[in-house]
Scaffold this motif. Structure first.
Motif, PDB file in Angstrom:
ATOM      1  N   VAL A  47      57.329  46.791  27.540  1.00 46.33           N
ATOM      2  CA  VAL A  47      57.734  45.516  26.955  1.00 46.33           C
ATOM      3  C   VAL A  47      58.300  44.621  28.055  1.00 46.33           C
ATOM      4  CG1 VAL A  47      58.153  46.240  24.551  1.00 46.33           C
ATOM      5  CG2 VAL A  47      59.979  46.469  26.251  1.00 46.33           C
ATOM      6  N   CYS A  48      58.400  43.341  27.715  1.00 45.50           N
ATOM      7  CA  CYS A  48      58.929  42.336  28.633  1.00 45.50           C
ATOM      8  C   CYS A  48      60.363  42.709  29.035  1.00 45.50           C
ATOM      9  CB  CYS A  48      58.905  40.982  27.923  1.00 45.50           C
ATOM     10  SG  CYS A  48      59.691  39.666  28.858  1.00 45.50           S
ATOM     11  N   PRO A  49      60.732  42.542  30.303  1.00 44.74           N
ATOM     12  CA  PRO A  49      62.092  42.906  30.732  1.00 44.74           C
ATOM     13  C   PRO A  49      63.157  41.898  30.305  1.00 44.74           C
ATOM     14  CG  PRO A  49      60.873  42.003  32.578  1.00 44.74           C
ATOM     15  CD  PRO A  49      59.912  42.070  31.432  1.00 44.74           C
ATOM     16  N   GLY A  50      62.753  40.799  29.691  1.00 47.29           N
ATOM     17  CA  GLY A  50      63.713  39.765  29.284  1.00 47.29           C
ATOM     18  C   GLY A  50      64.689  40.237  28.218  1.00 47.29           C
ATOM     19  N   ASP A  51      65.834  39.554  28.148  1.00 45.43           N
ATOM     20  CA  ASP A  51      66.892  39.925  27.206  1.00 45.43           C
ATOM     21  C   ASP A  51      66.394  39.828  25.762  1.00 45.43           C
ATOM     22  OD1 ASP A  51      69.335  40.622  26.200  1.00 45.43           O
ATOM     23  OD2 ASP A  51      70.150  38.593  26.335  1.00 45.43           O
ATOM     24  N   SER A  52      66.578  40.892  25.026  1.00 44.45           N
ATOM     25  CA  SER A  52      66.179  40.981  23.613  1.00 44.45           C
ATOM     26  C   SER A  52      64.714  40.619  23.372  1.00 44.45           C
ATOM     27  CB  SER A  52      67.036  40.058  22.737  1.00 44.45           C
ATOM     28  OG  SER A  52      68.385  40.265  23.009  1.00 44.45           O
ATOM     29  N   CYS A  53      63.929  40.697  24.370  1.00 45.85           N
ATOM     30  CA  CYS A  53      62.525  40.307  24.217  1.00 45.85           C
ATOM     31  C   CYS A  53      61.679  41.533  23.910  1.00 45.85           C
ATOM     32  CB  CYS A  53      62.011  39.623  25.473  1.00 45.85           C
ATOM     33  SG  CYS A  53      60.338  39.006  25.276  1.00 45.85           S
ATOM     34  N   LYS A  54      60.812  41.378  22.905  1.00 49.34           N
ATOM     35  CA  LYS A  54      59.982  42.503  22.513  1.00 49.34           C
ATOM     36  C   LYS A  54      58.501  42.246  22.795  1.00 49.34           C
ATOM     37  CE  LYS A  54      63.337  43.834  19.045  1.00 49.34           C
ATOM     38  NZ  LYS A  54      63.652  43.988  17.644  1.00 49.34           N
ATOM     39  N   ALA A  55      58.247  41.249  23.606  1.00 52.91           N
ATOM     40  CA  ALA A  55      56.845  40.944  23.916  1.00 52.91           C
ATOM     41  C   ALA A  55      56.172  42.164  24.544  1.00 52.91           C
ATOM     42  CB  ALA A  55      56.768  39.747  24.865  1.00 52.91           C
ATOM     43  N   GLN A  56      55.024  42.503  23.984  1.00 58.73           N
ATOM     44  CA  GLN A  56      54.338  43.695  24.471  1.00 58.73           C
ATOM     45  C   GLN A  56      53.693  43.409  25.827  1.00 58.73           C
ATOM     46  OE1 GLN A  56      50.479  44.878  23.787  1.00 58.73           O
ATOM     47  NE2 GLN A  56      51.182  46.393  25.299  1.00 58.73           N
ATOM     48  N   GLU A  62      54.493  36.986  21.775  1.00 58.50           N
ATOM     49  CA  GLU A  62      55.514  35.961  22.003  1.00 58.50           C
ATOM     50  C   GLU A  62      56.778  36.536  22.633  1.00 58.50           C
ATOM     51  OE1 GLU A  62      55.265  32.516  20.840  1.00 58.50           O
ATOM     52  OE2 GLU A  62      53.156  33.179  20.917  1.00 58.50           O
ATOM     53  N   HIS A  63      57.370  35.800  23.543  1.00 58.46           N
ATOM     54  CA  HIS A  63      58.670  36.182  24.096  1.00 58.46           C
ATOM     55  C   HIS A  63      59.755  35.881  23.081  1.00 58.46           C
ATOM     56  CE1 HIS A  63      57.548  36.994  28.254  1.00 58.46           C
ATOM     57  NE2 HIS A  63      56.733  35.963  28.193  1.00 58.46           N
ATOM     58  N   GLY A  64      60.863  36.570  23.196  1.00 54.95           N
ATOM     59  CA  GLY A  64      62.017  36.280  22.351  1.00 54.95           C
ATOM     60  C   GLY A  64      62.666  34.968  22.786  1.00 54.95           C
ATOM     61  N   GLU A  65      63.478  34.408  21.901  1.00 57.18           N
ATOM     62  CA  GLU A  65      64.133  33.131  22.199  1.00 57.18           C
ATOM     63  C   GLU A  65      65.029  33.195  23.428  1.00 57.18           C
ATOM     64  OE1 GLU A  65      66.377  31.183  19.041  1.00 57.18           O
ATOM     65  OE2 GLU A  65      64.633  31.598  17.754  1.00 57.18           O
ATOM     66  N   LYS A  66      65.709  34.316  23.564  1.00 54.98           N
ATOM     67  CA  LYS A  66      66.668  34.442  24.665  1.00 54.98           C
ATOM     68  C   LYS A  66      66.040  34.941  25.969  1.00 54.98           C
ATOM     69  CE  LYS A  66      69.900  36.803  22.318  1.00 54.98           C
ATOM     70  NZ  LYS A  66      71.065  37.682  22.289  1.00 54.98           N
ATOM     71  N   CYS A  67      64.772  35.234  25.908  1.00 51.24           N
ATOM     72  CA  CYS A  67      64.108  35.848  27.065  1.00 51.24           C
ATOM     73  C   CYS A  67      64.189  34.954  28.305  1.00 51.24           C
ATOM     74  CB  CYS A  67      62.654  36.135  26.729  1.00 51.24           C
ATOM     75  SG  CYS A  67      61.753  36.802  28.124  1.00 51.24           S
ATOM     76  N   GLU A  68      64.728  35.526  29.377  1.00 50.50           N
ATOM     77  CA  GLU A  68      64.860  34.751  30.620  1.00 50.50           C
ATOM     78  C   GLU A  68      63.509  34.445  31.238  1.00 50.50           C
ATOM     79  OE1 GLU A  68      66.344  37.540  29.940  1.00 50.50           O
ATOM     80  OE2 GLU A  68      68.341  37.720  30.815  1.00 50.50           O
ATOM     81  N   ILE A  69      62.596  35.384  31.053  1.00 51.21           N
ATOM     82  CA  ILE A  69      61.255  35.192  31.610  1.00 51.21           C
ATOM     83  C   ILE A  69      60.637  33.949  30.971  1.00 51.21           C
ATOM     84  CG2 ILE A  69      58.974  36.245  31.879  1.00 51.21           C
ATOM     85  CD1 ILE A  69      60.887  38.070  33.155  1.00 51.21           C
ATOM     86  N   PHE A  70      60.869  33.825  29.667  1.00 52.93           N
ATOM     87  CA  PHE A  70      60.301  32.709  28.917  1.00 52.93           C
ATOM     88  C   PHE A  70      61.005  31.397  29.266  1.00 52.93           C
ATOM     89  CE2 PHE A  70      60.324  30.259  24.837  1.00 52.93           C
ATOM     90  CZ  PHE A  70      58.979  29.919  24.849  1.00 52.93           C
TER      91      PHE A  70
HETATM   92 ZN   LIG Z   1      60.052  38.085  27.343  1.00 54.10          ZN
END
Ligand SMILES: [Zn+2]
Length: 319
Positions: free
Chosen positions: A36-45, A69-77
């Motif tokens: 999954v995406c390393p971003g905070d609270s992100c569950k993007a596969q 989709e990335h999560g709202e808080k995702c830093e990557i996004f």
């Molecule tokens: Zn993400």
């Protein structure tokens, strides 16, 4: 945007694509989609593309791809935390050159014994487990890791080659350095083609030497002899070779990858390979024939990379 790091649901840790590749071939990772995406609270596969390819080249270098989709808080996004860009003005032509702060890969010559140890691996990948693991991920994510997690250590010539290809493809190669024992050198000058140079003119420090080579099966292993040699003091071209012993292959954790690659080479009518080896070529003299030759000593299979074809980009010429 390419991801440098993803969270592995199987390993339960953040890893880069090269480590994922090694874990796949050593059997610790079995599913290329279990990231999954390393971003905070992100569950993007995330899928690690090309993890199952035994060969590598410009087209099949392992890398992470995001699906969904990335999560709202995702830093990557939201921003670019994994690649800090510092824009500096180029001199003369006024061209702006982007310099990434984290351009140095550390090449460690001995893999830590804990490298293939993972904490309580959970092989059960049903939906509930997945959720639990993602929660686990969120709790453990720290800013520090986001900043530093991808300035990773590299433990094999194969990975150095793989990174070289990736940096070449994303055009960051000129800003990339590799650090060995405290000394940093540009990626491009870390590779040297064996092409009948004078042995004495070669740099003092070890480098990755490479070129086409013959691979011959012997009872105790494989002899790898480069097609091109190196010149001695009097200008005589001497053969350059090294030996991959069965013992070395047997104790290597990614044995499956090596044996698969070598097997596809040995079925050729004239087995040849495109080979990379880290080290310093040394002049030797045969005890029986007193003929001189040049040799690399190989103590660890991580220091060699044997390919069925040249993974190097066609256009490029590196010294
Ligand atoms: Zn993400």
């Amino acid at each position: 945007m390419p991801l440098d790091v993803a969270y592995s649901l199987e390993i339960e840790d953040f890893i880069d694509a090269d480590k994922a590749y090694e874990f796949y071939w050593s059997g610790l990772i079995t599913n290329k989609k279990a990231f999954v995406c390393p971003g905070d609270s992100c569950k993007a596969q995330v899928t690690c593309a090309n993890i199952d390819e035994e060969t590598q080249n410009m087209r099949v270098v392992p890398h992470f791809r995001i699906y969904g989709e990335h999560g709202e808080k995702c830093e990557i996004f939201n921003k670019i935390p994994l690649k800090i860009l510092d824009l500096v003005g180029g001199e003369g032509n006024g061209e702006k050159k982007s310099v990434e702060l984290s351009v140095v890969d550390s090449f460690i010559l001995v893999r830590p014994s804990s490298y293939y140890e993972i904490r309580d691996k959970n092989t059960n990948s049903n939906g509930n487990d997945l959720k639990k693991k993602i929660n686990y991920k969120s709790k453990n994510l720290t800013y520090d890791l986001m900043q530093n997690g991808f300035i990773s250590s590299v433990y094999s010539v194969r990975t150095i080659v793989s990174r070289y290809l990736r940096y070449y493809a994303d055009k960051s190669i000129d800003n990339r350095l590799v650090n060995i024992s405290g000394k940093s050198v540009p990626y491009a000058s870390f590779f040297k083609l064996i092409w009948e140079q004078d042995l004495e003119s070669l740099p003092e420090n070890s480098l990755i030497y490479y070129g086409w080579a013959y691979v011959d099966r012997y009872e105790k292993g494989y002899k790898v002899k480069f097609k091109k040699g190196l010149k001695d003091k009097s200008g005589v071209v001497l053969p350059v070779s090294f030996f991959i012993s069965n013992d070395l292959i047997e104790k290597y954790p990614i044995k499956k990858l090596v044996t698969k690659r070598i097997a596809s080479i040995s079925i050729m009518s004239k087995p040849t390979a495109f080979v990379f080896i880290y080290g310093k070529p040394k002049l030797k003299k045969s005890a029986t024939t007193s003929k001189e030759y040049i040799n690399f000593s190989l103590y660890n299979l991580d220091m060699v990379d044997v390919n069925t074809d040249s993974p190097m980009p066609k256009k490029i010429k590196i010294n």
